[in-house]
Design an enzyme around this catalytic site. Sequence first.
Site, PDB file in Angstrom:
ATOM      1  CB  CYS A 115      -0.985  -0.045   1.169  1.00 30.51           C
ATOM      2  SG  CYS A 115      -2.340   1.141   0.945  1.00 30.51           S
ATOM      3  CG  HIS A 163      -3.573  -3.171   3.363  1.00 30.23           C
ATOM      4  ND1 HIS A 163      -2.516  -2.835   4.177  1.00 30.23           N
ATOM      5  CD2 HIS A 163      -4.080  -1.998   2.899  1.00 30.23           C
ATOM      6  CE1 HIS A 163      -2.387  -1.516   4.221  1.00 30.23           C
ATOM      7  NE2 HIS A 163      -3.323  -0.980   3.449  1.00 30.23           N
ATOM      8  CD  GLU A 219      -1.536  -5.862   5.628  1.00 31.75           C
ATOM      9  OE1 GLU A 219      -1.182  -6.175   4.469  1.00 31.75           O
ATOM     10  OE2 GLU A 219      -1.944  -4.716   5.923  1.00 31.75           O
TER      11      GLU A 219
END
Length: 234
Positions: A109, A211, A213
Amino acid sequence: MVSIPCIGLVCDEDFYRGRVRLRRAYLAAVEQAGGLPVLLPATTDTELAGAYLDKIEALVLTGGGDLDPAFFGEEPLPGLGEVVPLRDAFEIALVKLAWRQGKPILAICRGLQVLNVAAGGDLYQDLERQYAGALQHVQKGPRSYPTHEVKILPGSLLFRLTGKDNLRVNSLHHQAVRRVGVGLKVAAYASDGVIEALEGEGNFILAVQWHPEDLLAFREHRILFEALVKAAGR
Ligand code: MN
């Protein structure tokens, strides 16, 4: 005993309270991939950036606020959000050095934007005001829910890793890459043409505008961290 690769993660700054912070999802992602997460709080001393790099085998540039457009030679426009110049300067120095040293890099990001600016590229300060026909890139759904599609370019590292030419991703950015920096190439676009992934030439450098994660439930997003840790172990 097998040594576990140390994966350095830059931190977000709560400038007003004088605190360093990082969402735990990043740590979980690195741990699940077999790496040891090591936090790298920003410092004004660029020599310490080099000292940090001596301790880690790979680097994750994490998400956060906007880049100060001064770093790509622009005045601030009305759509610019909060900036933390200390973090920008540190991360730009760190990623340039890591790149030169051939350390594997995963940029997420804001991290993708830092990488691009470090390579001499620039950004849209605010998609809504500067990019006609943009999708909703600041999604209203949960972070763990992919809301838009990206097209992955065949032949890219991202294509080789995921085995897919399109992916659904989450989207929590209002800035985006405009001019691509030197030594980087586009690996994925959103359907509105916004750049969603970049890769470096040579060593393992992968940057995604989403993202991963927060998408560890999906193999094709988990695999990005696994690939980083594997590259770190080489
Ligand atoms: Mn997006």
